[in-house]
Design a protein around this motif. Structure first.
Motif, PDB file in Angstrom:
ATOM      1  N   PRO A  14       7.415   5.532  -7.460  1.00 42.11           N
ATOM      2  CA  PRO A  14       8.591   4.519  -7.019  1.00 42.11           C
ATOM      3  C   PRO A  14       8.128   3.674  -5.697  1.00 42.11           C
ATOM      4  O   PRO A  14       8.763   2.761  -5.312  1.00 42.11           O
ATOM      5  N   LEU A  15       7.325   4.150  -5.024  1.00 43.14           N
ATOM      6  CA  LEU A  15       6.945   3.478  -3.844  1.00 43.14           C
ATOM      7  C   LEU A  15       6.292   2.135  -3.990  1.00 43.14           C
ATOM      8  O   LEU A  15       6.491   1.251  -3.290  1.00 43.14           O
ATOM      9  N   THR A  16       5.416   1.859  -5.249  1.00 43.56           N
ATOM     10  CA  THR A  16       5.169   0.727  -5.841  1.00 43.56           C
ATOM     11  C   THR A  16       6.251  -0.271  -5.920  1.00 43.56           C
ATOM     12  O   THR A  16       6.011  -1.357  -5.626  1.00 43.56           O
ATOM     13  N   HIS A  17       7.413   0.109  -6.429  1.00 40.60           N
ATOM     14  CA  HIS A  17       8.704  -0.493  -6.552  1.00 40.60           C
ATOM     15  C   HIS A  17       9.085  -1.006  -5.225  1.00 40.60           C
ATOM     16  O   HIS A  17       9.709  -2.280  -5.102  1.00 40.60           O
ATOM     17  N   LEU A  18       9.371   0.018  -4.430  1.00 42.36           N
ATOM     18  CA  LEU A  18       9.879  -0.336  -3.067  1.00 42.36           C
ATOM     19  C   LEU A  18       9.085  -1.258  -2.192  1.00 42.36           C
ATOM     20  O   LEU A  18       9.550  -2.336  -1.714  1.00 42.36           O
ATOM     21  N   PHE A  19       7.435  -1.161  -2.581  1.00 39.92           N
ATOM     22  CA  PHE A  19       6.936  -2.241  -1.933  1.00 39.92           C
ATOM     23  C   PHE A  19       6.989  -3.834  -2.235  1.00 39.92           C
ATOM     24  O   PHE A  19       7.162  -4.536  -1.405  1.00 39.92           O
ATOM     25  N   TRP A  20       7.138  -3.909  -3.616  1.00 40.79           N
ATOM     26  CA  TRP A  20       7.374  -5.324  -4.162  1.00 40.79           C
ATOM     27  C   TRP A  20       8.810  -5.734  -3.867  1.00 40.79           C
ATOM     28  O   TRP A  20       9.103  -6.976  -3.738  1.00 40.79           O
ATOM     29  N   ALA A  21       9.637  -4.664  -3.895  1.00 39.33           N
ATOM     30  CA  ALA A  21      11.297  -5.217  -3.444  1.00 39.33           C
ATOM     31  C   ALA A  21      11.304  -5.769  -2.443  1.00 39.33           C
ATOM     32  O   ALA A  21      11.989  -6.532  -2.053  1.00 39.33           O
ATOM     33  N   ARG A  61      -2.344   0.649   5.291  1.00 39.95           N
ATOM     34  CA  ARG A  61      -1.798  -0.743   5.300  1.00 39.95           C
ATOM     35  C   ARG A  61      -0.485  -0.977   4.622  1.00 39.95           C
ATOM     36  O   ARG A  61       0.459  -1.732   4.930  1.00 39.95           O
ATOM     37  N   CYS A  62      -0.476  -0.378   3.589  1.00 39.53           N
ATOM     38  CA  CYS A  62       0.634  -0.612   2.597  1.00 39.53           C
ATOM     39  C   CYS A  62       2.135  -0.415   3.241  1.00 39.53           C
ATOM     40  O   CYS A  62       3.144  -1.261   3.034  1.00 39.53           O
ATOM     41  N   THR A  63       2.140   0.613   3.802  1.00 39.70           N
ATOM     42  CA  THR A  63       3.551   0.884   4.476  1.00 39.70           C
ATOM     43  C   THR A  63       3.750  -0.197   5.985  1.00 39.70           C
ATOM     44  O   THR A  63       4.884  -0.526   6.066  1.00 39.70           O
ATOM     45  N   LYS A  64       2.775  -0.498   6.375  1.00 37.82           N
ATOM     46  CA  LYS A  64       2.827  -1.624   7.498  1.00 37.82           C
ATOM     47  C   LYS A  64       3.435  -2.945   6.791  1.00 37.82           C
ATOM     48  O   LYS A  64       4.241  -3.728   7.469  1.00 37.82           O
ATOM     49  N   LEU A  65       2.899  -3.267   5.756  1.00 39.53           N
ATOM     50  CA  LEU A  65       3.208  -4.475   4.947  1.00 39.53           C
ATOM     51  C   LEU A  65       4.621  -4.420   4.537  1.00 39.53           C
ATOM     52  O   LEU A  65       5.427  -5.527   4.809  1.00 39.53           O
ATOM     53  N   MET A  66       5.196  -3.488   4.164  1.00 41.76           N
ATOM     54  CA  MET A  66       6.676  -3.059   3.707  1.00 41.76           C
ATOM     55  C   MET A  66       7.431  -3.278   5.271  1.00 41.76           C
ATOM     56  O   MET A  66       8.163  -3.892   4.803  1.00 41.76           O
TER      57      MET A  66
END
Length: 360
Positions: A304-311, A136-141
């Motif tokens: 890095p993906l966690t930073h892209l997520f919140w960005a 789901r994290c990439t869907k949220l992004m």
């Protein structure tokens, strides 16, 4: 914006309007002494104001059952909570209030706390939850990025404020950001699909409590919880440890480059997680050192993906004028700078693991 969120934004917490609403909720869903409560008997301190939720601890000076009012700032697609759920509202929910101790950013640097976190996260990841196994994290992004574009967002200028990294482009288009999500998702699926677990997703120190009654650690604020790569949660905790969110002056946030480039807790966290996993499975590893290095590598890959997520979240919510004490554009730009700084390491890990798979 839901009706209840609008009500709380437009009125002071100690106003009669708010207190009447809280008594109404208590009477409707809990009954008991709430039906006799008066305005002067109601108390409602705010516990949290973040991008996902407002949290309020609602009590009275009577014997009425206290409750936690959670007002959603983003529409949840599912409800997952460790507490008793009293009611689901339009725009929020009523939950049991757990007497507990919270933690602060200073606790990141307590090795014993980090060890307990590693074991607690493993227990969370070991749950078998009957929800979709799709990541789901990439869907949220993608949802946040689409929302940013629908709100009028276009090419985004990356001008870091609290970091000096320079590997990023000066501007980035919505299409390029979408491609970044696609690329990272492809890498993760190819080399880490076997690591899917039920993840917390929003895993930082503020979402951990220690229950007063048992001293057990529990994870809270599980609005985003879903199946995900385990390394994402581990990396999220590490990446958030390098960020100060309580800066008392603008922009309200500071990312430490030293802690980003050289985390002092990553090995402690991964050791505790690995040992808890072995204990749960009653497994004696033949090469614990190698297993540990692999888990650390996994954590580094997802960092890095966690930073892209919140960005991406910050980009959208900046346009929505969300207020949480942090300049969301500064957060987005700095996180994008960190993302591009760390991404080459993730690509190297992917290339090495992909090559290793081909030689088997």
């Amino acid at each position: 914006m839901s009706e209840i969120e609008r009500l709380f934004k437009q009125n002071a917490l100690d106003s009669d309007v708010i207190k009447k609403k809280l008594i109404e909720l208590g009477e409707s869903f809990l009954g008991g002494e709430w039906k006799n409560a008066t305005l002067d008997q109601v108390h409602v301190p705010r516990l949290l104001s973040g991008q996902s939720n407002y949290l309020y601890h609602v009590t009275s000076s009577t014997s009425a059952t206290p409750y936690l009012l959670r007002i959603h700032r983003q529409a949840p697609s599912q409800v997952f909570t460790d507490t008793v759920l009293f009611a689901i509202l339009s725009g929020g929910r009523l939950e049991e209030y757990l007497p507990s101790k919270g933690f602060t950013e200073d606790d990141y640097w307590d090795p014993e706390f980090v060890r307990r976190i590693g074991a607690t996260l493993l227990a969370f990841h070991s749950m078998d939850i009957p929800v979709s196994k799709n990541v789901r994290c990439t869907k949220l992004m993608r949802d946040w990025l689409n929302g940013y574009e629908e709100l009028g967002g276009s090419d985004y200028e990356i001008l870091p404020t609290t970091v000096t990294y320079s590997e990023h482009p000066n501007t980035i288009s919505v299409q390029k950001l979408s491609e970044e999500i696609d690329t990272f998702e492809k890498w993760a699926r190819e080399v880490f699909e076997h690591t899917l677990v039920f993840g917390q997703i929003d895993f930082g120190v503020s979402n951990v409590l220690e229950l007063n009654s048992t001293k057990e650690m529990v994870l809270i604020d599980c609005e985003f919880s879903s199946y995900n790569w385990r390394g994402f949660d581990l990396a999220m905790f590490i990446s958030e440890s390098a960020i100060t969110f309580n800066v008392p002056f603008p922009p309200g946030i500071k990312i430490s480059e030293d802690l980003t480039d050289n985390s002092p807790i990553i090995r402690i966290l991964c050791e505790a997680y690995l040992d808890a996993d072995n204990k749960l499975k009653n497994h004696i590893p033949s090469d614990r050192s190698s297993d540990l290095e692999s888990l650390i590598q996994e954590c580094l890959f997802f960092w890095p993906l966690t930073h892209l997520f919140w960005a991406l979240s910050a980009m959208k919510h900046a346009l929505l004028k969300f207020e949480n004490g942090v300049d969301l554009d500064v957060q987005a730009r700095d996180r994008l700078a960190v993302y591009f700084h760390l991404k080459p390491r993730s690509q190297k890990i992917y290339d090495e693991l992909k090559k290793g798979k081909k030689t088997l």
